[in-house]
Motif scaffolding. Structure first.
Motif, short mmCIF file in Angstrom:
data_model
loop_
_atom_site.label_atom_id
_atom_site.label_comp_id
_atom_site.label_asym_id
_atom_site.label_seq_id
_atom_site.Cartn_x
_atom_site.Cartn_y
_atom_site.Cartn_z
N LEU A 10 0.82 -1.21 0.00
CA LEU A 10 0.00 0.00 0.00
C LEU A 10 0.85 1.25 0.00
CD1 LEU A 10 -2.79 -1.00 2.51
CD2 LEU A 10 -2.94 -0.85 0.05
N ALA A 11 1.91 1.23 0.77
CA ALA A 11 2.76 2.41 0.83
C ALA A 11 3.37 2.72 -0.53
CB ALA A 11 3.87 2.20 1.85
N LEU A 12 3.75 1.69 -1.25
CA LEU A 12 4.31 1.89 -2.57
C LEU A 12 3.25 2.34 -3.56
CD1 LEU A 12 6.65 -1.21 -2.81
CD2 LEU A 12 7.36 1.16 -2.74
N ALA A 13 2.07 1.81 -3.46
CA ALA A 13 1.04 2.11 -4.44
C ALA A 13 0.62 3.57 -4.43
CB ALA A 13 -0.17 1.21 -4.20
N ILE A 14 0.44 4.17 -3.24
CA ILE A 14 -0.04 5.54 -3.21
C ILE A 14 0.95 6.50 -3.85
CG2 ILE A 14 0.89 6.07 -0.92
CD1 ILE A 14 -1.50 7.92 -0.52
N LEU A 15 2.22 6.24 -3.67
CA LEU A 15 3.21 7.15 -4.21
C LEU A 15 3.31 7.04 -5.72
CD1 LEU A 15 5.75 6.76 -1.36
CD2 LEU A 15 4.60 8.85 -2.01
N PRO A 57 -6.95 16.55 -3.02
CA PRO A 57 -6.81 16.26 -4.45
C PRO A 57 -5.99 15.00 -4.73
CG PRO A 57 -6.52 18.59 -4.07
CD PRO A 57 -6.56 17.95 -2.71
N LEU A 58 -4.92 14.78 -3.93
CA LEU A 58 -4.12 13.58 -4.12
C LEU A 58 -4.92 12.32 -3.79
CD1 LEU A 58 -0.66 14.63 -2.62
CD2 LEU A 58 -1.12 13.99 -4.98
N ASP A 63 -7.68 7.46 -5.42
CA ASP A 63 -8.85 6.60 -5.34
C ASP A 63 -9.44 6.35 -6.74
OD1 ASP A 63 -10.99 5.17 -3.93
OD2 ASP A 63 -12.24 6.85 -4.53
N LYS A 64 -9.46 7.40 -7.56
CA LYS A 64 -9.99 7.27 -8.92
C LYS A 64 -9.14 6.32 -9.75
CE LYS A 64 -11.28 9.99 -12.98
NZ LYS A 64 -11.36 11.37 -13.57
N LYS A 65 -7.82 6.39 -9.55
CA LYS A 65 -6.91 5.57 -10.35
C LYS A 65 -6.85 4.13 -9.88
CE LYS A 65 -2.19 5.47 -12.17
NZ LYS A 65 -0.91 6.22 -12.30
N TYR A 66 -6.84 3.92 -8.54
CA TYR A 66 -6.62 2.58 -8.01
C TYR A 66 -7.83 1.98 -7.29
CZ TYR A 66 -1.66 3.42 -8.91
OH TYR A 66 -0.46 3.69 -9.50
#
Length: 217
Positions: A10-15, A57-58, A63-66
């Motif tokens: 999860l930590a990798l995905a958000i960035l 916004p981030l 959320d929209k992307k993943y």
């Protein structure tokens, strides 16, 4: 922006929102990491950033992307560092990701920070990233005094730190007490970095002398 030693997928995905992440060496986000993050469904981000203009916004774009929920906890860096340190001592870390330059140092010393390398950081200057990937700059803050242009003419703007010692500024300067980059610690640190230790300490001594003369005991 470092990540806590918890749920690395999860930590990798958000960035990946700001620039695709990877382990060493830098590469695009691994689909397997995204899949693992989606399986967990949500993660927690401890942030020192401005909520309305930056964090929301981030989070919405991520959320929209993943399709993964982001629980963000906004707080000053001091509170964020203390929260994570306490969670670490209790062996119950709840955060997956945190930001904030001063936050990094006590948490790294406590062994609570994991490394990552954003793909975008490959083109960053060396002083904007830690070689082993422990941190990557995400905010640049110009550290400089601000001038009220309604009260001071352009011709009178101070051009150097020495200009601030001019008696004409007596009782005309405001100073925050925040122990941050915007407060005394950051200002003094910037003087020392900019002018060097000897000249910086000399300027500080002159400033203290001026303050004593203005406010004698």
């Amino acid at each position: 922006m470092p990540r806590c030693l918890r749920r690395p997928a999860l930590a990798l995905a958000i960035l990946g929102l700001a620039g695709s992440l990877a382990t060493t060496p830098a590469a695009a986000v691994d689909p397997a990491l995204v899949a693992a993050a989606k399986k967990e469904g949500q993660f927690t981000w401890y942030t020192t950033l401005v909520v309305t203009q930056v964090v929301r916004p981030l989070v919405q774009a991520f959320d929209k992307k993943y399709g993964i929920k982001v629980n963000f906890v906004p707080a000053p860096w001091q509170e964020t560092a203390l929260r994570i340190a306490n969670e670490g001592r209790a062996r119950a870390i709840k955060g997956d990701l945190f930001d904030g330059a001063p936050t990094f140092f006590p948490l790294h010393a406590a062994g609570l920070v994991d490394a990552y390398r954003p793909e975008a950081a490959a083109v960053y200057a060396d002083n904007m990233k830690e070689p082993s990937g422990l941190w990557t700059a995400h905010v640049l803050q110009p550290a400089t005094p601000a001038v009220n242009t309604d009260a001071v003419d352009a011709k009178d703007f101070p051009k150097t730190y020495e200009d601030l010692l001019d008696p004409k500024w007596k009782a005309r300067m405001a100073w925050t007490t925040s122990p941050s980059a915007a407060g005394p610690v950051g200002f003094i640190g910037n003087i020392l970095l900019t002018m060097g230790k000897d000249k910086g300490m000399d300027l500080s001594a002159q400033a203290r002398g001026a303050a004593d003369r203005q406010h004698p005991e």
